[in-house]
Design a protein around this motif. Structure first.
Motif, PDB file in Angstrom:
ATOM      1  N   UNK A  75       0.832  -1.194   0.000  1.00 20.05           N
ATOM      2  CA  UNK A  75       0.000   0.000   0.000  1.00 20.05           C
ATOM      3  C   UNK A  75       0.867   1.245   0.000  1.00 20.05           C
ATOM      4  N   UNK A  76       0.346   2.279  -0.610  1.00 16.68           N
ATOM      5  CA  UNK A  76       1.157   3.490  -0.782  1.00 16.68           C
ATOM      6  C   UNK A  76       1.347   4.187   0.560  1.00 16.68           C
ATOM      7  N   UNK A  77       2.524   4.786   0.768  1.00 16.25           N
ATOM      8  CA  UNK A  77       2.752   5.466   2.037  1.00 16.25           C
ATOM      9  C   UNK A  77       2.328   6.933   1.928  1.00 16.25           C
ATOM     10  N   UNK A  78       2.193   7.509   3.092  1.00 18.94           N
ATOM     11  CA  UNK A  78       1.669   8.873   3.214  1.00 18.94           C
ATOM     12  C   UNK A  78       2.511   9.891   2.445  1.00 18.94           C
ATOM     13  N   UNK A  79       3.830   9.779   2.589  1.00 16.03           N
ATOM     14  CA  UNK A  79       4.699  10.783   1.984  1.00 16.03           C
ATOM     15  C   UNK A  79       4.694  10.676   0.463  1.00 16.03           C
ATOM     16  N   UNK A  80       4.683   9.456  -0.033  1.00 11.28           N
ATOM     17  CA  UNK A  80       4.641   9.294  -1.489  1.00 11.28           C
ATOM     18  C   UNK A  80       3.339   9.865  -2.032  1.00 11.28           C
ATOM     19  N   UNK A  81       2.246   9.626  -1.304  1.00 10.62           N
ATOM     20  CA  UNK A  81       0.952  10.148  -1.754  1.00 10.62           C
ATOM     21  C   UNK A  81       0.974  11.677  -1.775  1.00 10.62           C
ATOM     22  N   UNK A  82       1.496  12.274  -0.722  1.00 12.16           N
ATOM     23  CA  UNK A  82       1.554  13.740  -0.684  1.00 12.16           C
ATOM     24  C   UNK A  82       2.464  14.267  -1.788  1.00 12.16           C
ATOM     25  N   UNK A  83       3.604  13.600  -1.967  1.00  8.95           N
ATOM     26  CA  UNK A  83       4.543  14.053  -3.000  1.00  8.95           C
ATOM     27  C   UNK A  83       3.901  13.968  -4.391  1.00  8.95           C
ATOM     28  N   UNK A  84       3.048  12.989  -4.581  1.00  3.97           N
ATOM     29  CA  UNK A  84       2.386  12.841  -5.875  1.00  3.97           C
ATOM     30  C   UNK A  84       1.452  14.026  -6.123  1.00  3.97           C
ATOM     31  N   UNK A  85       0.682  14.379  -5.121  1.00  7.12           N
ATOM     32  CA  UNK A  85      -0.248  15.511  -5.279  1.00  7.12           C
ATOM     33  C   UNK A  85       0.544  16.813  -5.428  1.00  7.12           C
ATOM     34  N   UNK A  86       1.603  16.945  -4.638  1.00  8.36           N
ATOM     35  CA  UNK A  86       2.449  18.142  -4.750  1.00  8.36           C
ATOM     36  C   UNK A  86       3.054  18.229  -6.144  1.00  8.36           C
ATOM     37  N   UNK A  87       3.581  17.103  -6.626  1.00  6.17           N
ATOM     38  CA  UNK A  87       4.193  17.096  -7.951  1.00  6.17           C
ATOM     39  C   UNK A  87       3.195  17.445  -9.036  1.00  6.17           C
ATOM     40  N   UNK A  88       1.985  16.980  -8.862  1.00 11.39           N
ATOM     41  CA  UNK A  88       0.922  17.271  -9.827  1.00 11.39           C
ATOM     42  C   UNK A  88       0.675  18.781  -9.915  1.00 11.39           C
ATOM     43  N   UNK A  89       0.533  19.417  -8.761  1.00  8.62           N
ATOM     44  CA  UNK A  89       0.266  20.862  -8.776  1.00  8.62           C
ATOM     45  C   UNK A  89       1.511  21.662  -9.153  1.00  8.62           C
ATOM     46  N   UNK A  90       2.651  21.116  -8.819  1.00 10.56           N
ATOM     47  CA  UNK A  90       3.897  21.772  -9.223  1.00 10.56           C
ATOM     48  C   UNK A  90       3.943  21.866 -10.750  1.00 10.56           C
ATOM     49  N   UNK A  91       3.654  20.771 -11.401  1.00  8.17           N
ATOM     50  CA  UNK A  91       3.675  20.763 -12.869  1.00  8.17           C
ATOM     51  C   UNK A  91       2.635  21.726 -13.426  1.00  8.17           C
ATOM     52  N   UNK A  92       1.473  21.754 -12.801  1.00  5.09           N
ATOM     53  CA  UNK A  92       0.425  22.663 -13.273  1.00  5.09           C
ATOM     54  C   UNK A  92       0.885  24.111 -13.142  1.00  5.09           C
ATOM     55  N   UNK A  93       1.490  24.427 -12.033  1.00  2.00           N
ATOM     56  CA  UNK A  93       1.935  25.814 -11.848  1.00  2.00           C
ATOM     57  C   UNK A  93       3.043  26.203 -12.807  1.00  2.00           C
ATOM     58  N   UNK A  94       3.777  25.211 -13.291  1.00  2.00           N
ATOM     59  CA  UNK A  94       4.813  25.500 -14.276  1.00  2.00           C
ATOM     60  C   UNK A  94       4.245  25.510 -15.697  1.00  2.00           C
ATOM     61  N   UNK A  95       2.977  25.197 -15.811  1.00  2.00           N
ATOM     62  CA  UNK A  95       2.379  25.134 -17.142  1.00  2.00           C
ATOM     63  C   UNK A  95       2.766  23.862 -17.880  1.00  2.00           C
TER      64      UNK A  95
END
Lengths: 467, 191
Positions: free
Chosen positions: A191-211
């Motif tokens: 099962x996925x761990x908490x930090x990986x899950x958060x990093x995934x969501x963070x990475x998703x929005x990071x990419x969005x903010x960079x266009x």
């Protein structure tokens, strides 16, 4: 003392505090040495100028170049390349690989985790291939799909008409050689761990903010990608300037996935800010972390604020307890102070509060406070007994003497506390900032402008958790 | 509930680094985001050319990306990324020195000998000229300390030398810089 020793000490004075004897020794020498006097002046003036050299901002080209070339790194393993295709590619290469990877996923994996019905029908109703479908889609992706000039939708999310991703034959062919190993050849990840899950969501929005929408799209699970094409996904961000993400909690679900609860401020191209709250479900697909489900609602101004007890009086400090914490946010420190009503009756918190920052000795850390209204519709927040409210804050520009631009000074010895004084003379409450493990927090923000005051921006009281 | 209050996007760097070392691309992205600006600025001050600085930064992060999974758990990422950036810049200077022997080959002008020196120049340009005069070996250590704010130990780690050697190198760099800066100031005053 000779010139060489004097210059050694003058140099060391930038790294350590000289003793009184050493300072006297230098002063004595310099009274009779014009050369060392000039040396000292040049050293101080010159190095001071070095620390204040103007900065340049990296271009988007750097981001794209790093991510595109990373995909072509020699000697990469298939697993790594697949990871890059899904999570790090930029520009055209990503479009082709992500589209191809989508086809691969569609052909090889049943979207077991991504076909869950959303827990909030409103959130998913508008951003799926069919209005009647129950496939949940990352509705944050759709929240900007209504152009700013259009009226706000009656429901929490706006509508779009996505289509299924289509890969070109070439792209499909290219993926064949980089397809991840078969799930049968290696054990499935736990099962996925908490930090990986958060990093995934963070990475998703990071990419969005960079266009970098191709990369952001790559973070989505197969079912979510099936729900809309990359093109439609990208169009959905036409009206968005920047998303500020706040992760307010993370918890596992029964399927071994992780639910990341978020709060989002979406700055629009017209300068307005829209607010959302909800959750992303992150799980493994093909052994890579992906956003497999989402429920996100907009906090519409028309939504009435529940008032459980209209006669509730203003909260007083003695009937409140508090916790506080913060973390780095692109050079600043951002966090929140959460208040719990420990009294027997409901009470209200309204507006903002005076917040002082203290070190472990109770000495005030000099900051200039600014109040920021998160959405311009601040209303009294009613706390039932045991109910909670929070103040969001962001701390910028900490530049004690000697701190170079863009560097961070030493942490505050013993940790940081917040002294919150409620408006109207209703008392104050002091709370130490602690990390998730209960340890004192002491980090300071980056020094961006030496000579300028450190700033603490404090929001207005809002119900917690955000609704 | 314990986790509920943790503010914005950022995460503690150690945790991010652990995940980047485990191959988590989102974590590496977070590190890239945090360090791209200081690294680009460090390299820009080393080479005095924005495009070259970005090219070198690109090489720096690609090298980091390709090797981070092989680093040990005690890695000081800040010192490590500056080490890669410094080595990348030094390679560039070595390459440029070779290419300068080729007629009409690329290469940036030696600003320390620029005839336009007689012109009135701003403080930033004076500093750039002083840094160019003392050479990359001295300017790197000076920039790491006074522009990027690294500690002596981090500089030692970045340059893969002992702390005492870093102090000696820093002293020599400061001495050379002060002399270059003083000479340029005098030239400017008499121009």
């Amino acid at each position: 003392m000779n010139c060489d020793r004097a210059r050694h000490l003058l140099s060391e004075s930038f790294d350590r505090r000289l003793s009184p004897a050493e300072r006297m020794e230098i002063a004595e020498h310099m009274r009779s040495c014009a050369s060392c006097t000039r040396f000292e002046r040049s050293l101080h003036t010159g190095l001071d100028s070095v620390s204040r050299l103007p900065e340049i901002a990296p271009t988007q080209r750097l981001w794209e170049a790093v991510h595109t070339q990373a995909a072509a790194a020699p000697g990469v393993t298939p697993a790594r390349l697949a990871r890059q295709a899904a999570g790090m590619l930029g520009a055209a290469a990503a479009v082709a690989l992500v589209a191809a990877l989508t086809i691969f996923l569609l052909n090889n994996h049943a979207p077991a985790t991504s076909t869950n019905s959303t827990t909030n029908p409103q959130a998913a109703s508008g951003i799926i291939a069919s209005p009647t479908s129950t496939v949940a889609v990352a509705s944050t992706l759709a929240m900007q799909s209504t152009p700013p000039e259009q009226p706000a939708p009656a429901v929490a999310t706006s509508e779009r008409s996505p289509s299924v991703a289509v890969a070109t034959p070439d792209a499909t062919a290219s993926i064949a050689s980089i397809a991840p190993p078969s799930p049968t050849s290696t054990p499935a990840p736990p099962g996925i761990d908490e930090k990986t899950a958060e990093a995934t969501v963070v990475g998703y929005f990071h990419a969005i903010n960079l266009g970098d929408y191709a990369t952001a799209y790559g973070y989505l699970g197969a079912a979510l990608q099936q729900g809309q094409s990359l093109s439609d996904f990208t169009k959905g961000y036409a009206g968005t300037k920047h998303d500020t993400l706040t992760i307010t909690g993370t918890k596992p679900d029964q399927a071994g996935q992780m639910v990341v609860v978020i709060y989002l401020d979406a700055e629009q191209a017209d300068g307005s800010v829209r607010h959302y709250h909800g959750q992303y479900v992150v799980g493994y697909e093909n052994r890579e972390p992906r956003i497999v489900d989402a429920t996100v609602n907009e906090d519409l101004p028309s939504t009435p604020t529940p008032t459980p007890d209209a006669s509730a009086s203003a909260c007083v400090a003695r009937n409140l307890s508090a916790t506080a914490g913060y973390q780095g946010a692109t050079g600043s420190m951002a966090g929140s102070i959460i208040f719990t009503n420990t009294g027997a009756k409901s009470c209200t918190l309204e507006g903002s509060a005076s917040v002082k920052m203290l070190d472990s000795n109770g000495t005030e850390i000099t900051t200039r406070q600014q109040t920021m209204s998160l959405d311009g519709r601040d209303q009294p927040t009613t706390l039932l007994p045991g109910g909670q409210a929070f103040l969001f804050f962001q701390w910028f520009n900490w530049c004690p003497a000697g701190t170079a631009v863009t560097s961070a000074a030493s942490p505050v010895t013993g940790g940081v506390s917040f002294q919150v004084t409620l408006p109207g003379g209703r008392g104050s409450i002091t709370v130490a900032a602690t990390g998730p493990d209960g340890s004192p927090q002491a980090l300071v923000p980056r020094c961006d402008a030496p000579g300028q005051p450190s700033t603490l921006s404090v929001g207005t009281f809002r119900a917690y958790p955000p609704s | 509930m314990e986790r509920a209050q943790w503010g914005a996007v950022g995460m503690d760097e150690r945790g991010v680094l652990d995940r980047a070392q485990a191959g988590n691309t989102a974590a590496f992205t977070a590190l890239f985001d945090q360090y791209q600006r200081p690294i680009v600025n460090y390299l820009y001050r080393m080479v005095n050319d924005r495009e070259i600085a970005e090219d070198l930064a690109q090489d720096t992060f690609l090298k980091a990306y390709r090797t981070i999974e092989r680093t040990d758990s005690e890695l000081n990422f800040r010192a490590w990324i500056y080490r890669i950036a410094t080595n990348t810049a030094m390679s560039y200077f070595r390459r440029r020195r070779l290419l300068q022997w080729i007629p009409f080959g690329p290469g940036t002008p030696d600003r320390g000998k620029d005839p336009r020196l007689a012109e009135r120049v701003g403080e930033s340009e004076l500093i750039e000229q002083a840094l160019a005069k003392i050479g990359p070996s001295h300017s790197s250590v000076l920039l790491l300390r006074h522009h990027q704010g690294l500690t002596i130990d981090e500089i030692a780690d970045s340059l893969q030398i002992k702390s005492n050697a870093a102090k000696v190198r820093l002293f020599r760099a400061r001495k050379a810089f002060a002399q270059a800066y003083e000479a340029l100031t005098v030239e400017q005053e008499h121009a």
